[in-house]
Design a protein around this motif. Structure first.
Motif, short mmCIF file in Angstrom:
data_model
loop_
_atom_site.label_atom_id
_atom_site.label_comp_id
_atom_site.label_asym_id
_atom_site.label_seq_id
_atom_site.Cartn_x
_atom_site.Cartn_y
_atom_site.Cartn_z
N ARG A 148 0.92 -1.25 0.02
CA ARG A 148 -0.18 -0.19 0.39
C ARG A 148 0.85 1.16 0.01
NH1 ARG A 148 -2.65 -3.53 -1.16
NH2 ARG A 148 -4.66 -4.29 -0.04
N PHE A 149 0.51 2.27 -0.60
CA PHE A 149 1.18 3.56 -0.60
C PHE A 149 0.46 4.31 0.10
CE2 PHE A 149 1.60 7.40 -3.74
CZ PHE A 149 2.90 7.85 -2.89
N VAL A 150 1.15 5.15 1.40
CA VAL A 150 0.70 5.85 2.50
C VAL A 150 1.07 7.25 2.61
CG1 VAL A 150 0.13 3.69 3.69
CG2 VAL A 150 2.25 4.97 4.21
N ALA A 151 2.50 7.54 1.86
CA ALA A 151 2.69 8.96 1.83
C ALA A 151 3.96 9.16 1.25
CB ALA A 151 3.31 9.32 3.39
N ARG A 152 4.00 10.59 0.85
CA ARG A 152 5.34 10.58 -0.14
C ARG A 152 5.69 12.22 0.41
NH1 ARG A 152 4.76 12.24 -6.51
NH2 ARG A 152 7.01 13.04 -6.87
N GLY A 229 -6.38 4.62 -0.81
CA GLY A 229 -6.66 5.54 0.16
C GLY A 229 -5.80 7.05 -0.24
N PRO A 230 -6.24 8.15 0.67
CA PRO A 230 -5.45 9.45 0.55
C PRO A 230 -4.18 9.09 1.08
CG PRO A 230 -7.07 9.18 2.29
CD PRO A 230 -7.26 7.88 1.72
N VAL A 231 -3.15 9.80 0.24
CA VAL A 231 -1.75 9.79 0.18
C VAL A 231 -1.36 11.21 0.61
CG1 VAL A 231 0.34 9.34 -0.66
CG2 VAL A 231 -1.51 7.69 -1.09
N PRO A 232 -0.88 11.46 1.91
CA PRO A 232 -0.29 13.01 2.08
C PRO A 232 1.09 12.98 1.29
CG PRO A 232 0.00 11.43 3.98
CD PRO A 232 -1.16 10.89 3.23
#
Length: 246
Positions: A148-152, A229-232
């Motif tokens: 899963r991709f959760v932040a950048r 989901g949303p990614v900050p």
């Protein structure tokens, strides 16, 4: 860190500042946050970087490192979920499915190299790439299905190293083989599983603390971490460190 000025960010991470000969272009990087669900709590894997490292020496971090574009050509047992791939492609910079795949596979490779954890499925795996031979030797087919991709976050200017880092998540249950002696590079010392709240209060970089806070909020709303989901996304625009959402 939403809306902070460059001076405020520099004050938080003063030890990471170094004299530089000119602007450095951020390099693609991938980090894997490995989670272990225990009853009603979550634990996260972290390791201490060797003191000899120029970038964040002695800090507790997640496994990860620079993205290798060649990783995109590694065969996998299952691909990235479409919603995760789309989020990895979103935002500024070069965008392609191959690049998204390389980012995700680099995080899995680095987790093996630094922590000795092989994420995937048991089965025959062959490759000519030397950095992936551990998966072949231990009979593990890399898999991206659970990633899963959760932040950048892009490292602000003025640091000794600058990275455009994608923070990915997988579960401890996705680890097919756990090597008792750690990974071949041993870049991380003192590998530990910590409750999220304890990890936030450890000796960690400022951005790592921010990402852990973001992850806690997302887990409260979506404990299964559904794809898409949303990614900050944290980066410097002008003289301010801004939080956006991909």
């Amino acid at each position: 860190m939403h809306g902070m000025t460059k001076a405020e960010v520099d004050a938080i991470e003063r030890n990471e500042l170094r004299p530089q000969g000119g602007p450095k272009r951020p390099r693609d990087a991938a980090t894997l946050i490995l989670l272990d669900r225990t009853a009603n709590d979550f634990r996260v894997l972290m390791g201490r970087r060797h003191a000899r490292h120029a970038f964040m020496p002695g800090k507790f971090v997640f496994p990860g490192g620079r993205t290798d574009p060649g990783d995109s050509r590694v065969e996998v047992a299952a691909p990235l979920p479409t919603a995760v791939e789309e989020k990895l492609i979103a935002g500024p910079g070069r965008a392609s499915a191959a690049r998204a795949r390389a980012i995700a596979l680099s995080a899995i490779r680095e987790t093996y190299e630094e922590a000795g954890l092989l994420i995937g499925q048991k089965g025959e795996f062959r490759t000519s790439k030397p950095e992936w031979q551990g998966f072949a030797e231990h009979g593990v087919q890399p898999s991206l299905e659970a990633v899963r991709f959760v932040a950048r976050a892009i490292t602000p200017p003025g640091r000794v190293r600058r990275y455009d880092t994608r923070f990915l998540v997988a579960w401890r249950s996705d680890v097919a083989v756990e090597l008792a002696d750690g990974g071949p590079t041993n870049e991380l010392e003192d590998l530990v599983w910590l409750p999220l709240a304890e990890a936030r209060n450890g000796d960690i970089p400022g951005i790592t603390k921010t990402i852990l806070e973001e992850l806690e909020l997302r887990l409260e709303q979506d404990p299964l971490l559904q794809p898409g989901g949303p990614v900050p996304f944290y980066r410097m625009i002008g003289n301010r460190f801004i939080r956006e959402v991909l």
